[in-house]
Design a protein around this motif. Sequence first.
Motif, PDB file in Angstrom:
ATOM      1  N   TYR A   1       0.865  -1.172   0.000  1.00 61.35           N
ATOM      2  CA  TYR A   1       0.000   0.000   0.000  1.00 61.35           C
ATOM      3  C   TYR A   1       0.906   1.227   0.000  1.00 61.35           C
ATOM      4  N   ALA A   2       0.529   2.264  -0.749  1.00 55.94           N
ATOM      5  CA  ALA A   2       1.387   3.442  -0.848  1.00 55.94           C
ATOM      6  C   ALA A   2       0.549   4.717  -0.882  1.00 55.94           C
ATOM      7  N   ASP A   3       1.015   5.713  -0.156  1.00 54.09           N
ATOM      8  CA  ASP A   3       0.438   7.060  -0.199  1.00 54.09           C
ATOM      9  C   ASP A   3       1.539   8.013  -0.613  1.00 54.09           C
ATOM     10  N   GLN A   4       1.258   8.878  -1.575  1.00 51.75           N
ATOM     11  CA  GLN A   4       2.225   9.897  -1.958  1.00 51.75           C
ATOM     12  C   GLN A   4       1.978  11.126  -1.091  1.00 51.75           C
ATOM     13  N   ILE A   5       2.991  11.537  -0.357  1.00 57.23           N
ATOM     14  CA  ILE A   5       2.887  12.649   0.579  1.00 57.23           C
ATOM     15  C   ILE A   5       3.635  13.849   0.007  1.00 57.23           C
ATOM     16  N   PHE A   6       2.962  14.970  -0.122  1.00 58.94           N
ATOM     17  CA  PHE A   6       3.597  16.186  -0.602  1.00 58.94           C
ATOM     18  C   PHE A   6       3.943  17.070   0.585  1.00 58.94           C
ATOM     19  N   VAL A   7       5.160  17.571   0.587  1.00 57.78           N
ATOM     20  CA  VAL A   7       5.622  18.464   1.646  1.00 57.78           C
ATOM     21  C   VAL A   7       5.263  19.879   1.226  1.00 57.78           C
ATOM     22  N   LYS A   8       4.572  20.588   2.101  1.00 54.60           N
ATOM     23  CA  LYS A   8       4.118  21.929   1.773  1.00 54.60           C
ATOM     24  C   LYS A   8       5.294  22.889   1.684  1.00 54.60           C
ATOM     25  N   ASP A   9       5.274  23.666   0.620  1.00 52.74           N
ATOM     26  CA  ASP A   9       6.290  24.689   0.421  1.00 52.74           C
ATOM     27  C   ASP A   9       5.943  25.883   1.315  1.00 52.74           C
ATOM     28  N   ASN A  10       6.930  26.559   1.842  1.00 52.02           N
ATOM     29  CA  ASN A  10       6.685  27.694   2.734  1.00 52.02           C
ATOM     30  C   ASN A  10       6.228  28.952   2.010  1.00 52.02           C
ATOM     31  N   SER A  11       6.355  29.018   0.704  1.00 46.81           N
ATOM     32  CA  SER A  11       5.942  30.216  -0.012  1.00 46.81           C
ATOM     33  C   SER A  11       4.415  30.280  -0.070  1.00 46.81           C
ATOM     34  N   GLU A  12       3.903  31.437   0.207  1.00 43.96           N
ATOM     35  CA  GLU A  12       2.450  31.648   0.224  1.00 43.96           C
ATOM     36  C   GLU A  12       1.896  31.697  -1.198  1.00 43.96           C
ATOM     37  N   GLY A  13       0.815  31.015  -1.427  1.00 45.65           N
ATOM     38  CA  GLY A  13       0.112  31.081  -2.697  1.00 45.65           C
ATOM     39  C   GLY A  13       0.779  30.334  -3.842  1.00 45.65           C
TER      40      GLY A  13
ATOM     41  N   GLN B   1       1.433  27.609  -6.443  1.00 45.67           N
ATOM     42  CA  GLN B   1       0.616  26.562  -7.064  1.00 45.67           C
ATOM     43  C   GLN B   1       1.468  25.384  -7.517  1.00 45.67           C
ATOM     44  N   ILE B   2       2.769  25.462  -7.292  1.00 50.64           N
ATOM     45  CA  ILE B   2       3.669  24.400  -7.714  1.00 50.64           C
ATOM     46  C   ILE B   2       3.748  23.350  -6.611  1.00 50.64           C
ATOM     47  N   ALA B   3       3.663  22.083  -7.002  1.00 54.88           N
ATOM     48  CA  ALA B   3       3.772  21.008  -6.020  1.00 54.88           C
ATOM     49  C   ALA B   3       5.199  20.984  -5.473  1.00 54.88           C
ATOM     50  N   GLY B   4       5.315  20.870  -4.176  1.00 54.82           N
ATOM     51  CA  GLY B   4       6.628  20.837  -3.544  1.00 54.82           C
ATOM     52  C   GLY B   4       7.226  19.448  -3.601  1.00 54.82           C
ATOM     53  N   SER B   5       8.219  19.237  -2.782  1.00 51.30           N
ATOM     54  CA  SER B   5       8.844  17.922  -2.756  1.00 51.30           C
ATOM     55  C   SER B   5       7.858  16.896  -2.201  1.00 51.30           C
ATOM     56  N   HIS B   6       8.140  15.651  -2.453  1.00 58.09           N
ATOM     57  CA  HIS B   6       7.228  14.591  -2.023  1.00 58.09           C
ATOM     58  C   HIS B   6       8.019  13.327  -1.711  1.00 58.09           C
ATOM     59  N   TYR B   7       7.339  12.403  -1.049  1.00 56.20           N
ATOM     60  CA  TYR B   7       7.878  11.076  -0.794  1.00 56.20           C
ATOM     61  C   TYR B   7       6.717  10.101  -0.777  1.00 56.20           C
ATOM     62  N   TRP B   8       7.033   8.822  -0.760  1.00 57.79           N
ATOM     63  CA  TRP B   8       6.024   7.777  -0.721  1.00 57.79           C
ATOM     64  C   TRP B   8       6.061   7.119   0.651  1.00 57.79           C
ATOM     65  N   LEU B   9       4.900   6.960   1.266  1.00 59.97           N
ATOM     66  CA  LEU B   9       4.780   6.238   2.528  1.00 59.97           C
ATOM     67  C   LEU B   9       4.207   4.857   2.202  1.00 59.97           C
ATOM     68  N   TYR B  10       5.041   3.840   2.408  1.00 60.97           N
ATOM     69  CA  TYR B  10       4.661   2.471   2.084  1.00 60.97           C
ATOM     70  C   TYR B  10       4.226   1.717   3.334  1.00 60.97           C
ATOM     71  N   ASN B  11       3.218   0.872   3.153  1.00 57.70           N
ATOM     72  CA  ASN B  11       2.773  -0.054   4.188  1.00 57.70           C
ATOM     73  C   ASN B  11       2.811  -1.440   3.556  1.00 57.70           C
ATOM     74  N   TYR B  12       3.741  -2.272   4.026  1.00 59.03           N
ATOM     75  CA  TYR B  12       3.884  -3.636   3.526  1.00 59.03           C
ATOM     76  C   TYR B  12       3.148  -4.580   4.473  1.00 59.03           C
ATOM     77  N   VAL B  13       2.275  -5.406   3.928  1.00 59.31           N
ATOM     78  CA  VAL B  13       1.533  -6.392   4.715  1.00 59.31           C
ATOM     79  C   VAL B  13       1.912  -7.772   4.187  1.00 59.31           C
ATOM     80  N   TYR B  14       2.548  -8.568   5.038  1.00 58.23           N
ATOM     81  CA  TYR B  14       3.002  -9.903   4.667  1.00 58.23           C
ATOM     82  C   TYR B  14       1.898 -10.911   4.989  1.00 58.23           C
ATOM     83  N   VAL B  15       1.482 -11.675   3.984  1.00 55.82           N
ATOM     84  CA  VAL B  15       0.408 -12.655   4.140  1.00 55.82           C
ATOM     85  C   VAL B  15       0.983 -14.030   3.788  1.00 55.82           C
ATOM     86  N   ASN B  16       0.768 -15.008   4.670  1.00 56.00           N
ATOM     87  CA  ASN B  16       1.299 -16.358   4.424  1.00 56.00           C
ATOM     88  C   ASN B  16       0.381 -17.134   3.477  1.00 56.00           C
TER      89      ASN B  16
END
Length: 120
Positions: free
Chosen positions: A57-69, A71-86
């Motif tokens: 499972y993955a969520d893309q997280i965008f880090v908010k830029d400090n500049s006001e107003g 409209q450009i997407a700032g830096s981002h990373y992916w938050l992964y959740n790995y679920v191991y199923v036997n």
Amino acid sequence: MKKTILMSALLALFVFSCASTSSATVAVGEAKTKVLKILGNPVRTLDNNQNGEILVYADQIFVKDNSEGSQIAGSHYWLYNYVYVNKEGKVTSTRQEKQNYPPQAIDSVKMEGLNLLTSK
């Protein structure tokens, strides 16, 4: 009556909109069917050799830029959740991590050779 229905609908919308990979958790021993009900369909499913499978499972997280107003997407990373199923369809473990690569870049064959936790 209309107010009660409206409030119920808004509450349900709020609860379902707040569910994400990072906030929902599953316990070891849960059935795969319950995991799918809680977290939904994974973005990737990896074969875990003879041990079963890994639901990714993955969520893309965008880090908010400090500049006001801005409209450009700032830096981002992916938050992964790995679920191991036997092989029996039970969760054996879960793990979360932050990465800079998208889910399409995950290569289970290469990960297995590196002996990472994700290739258990």
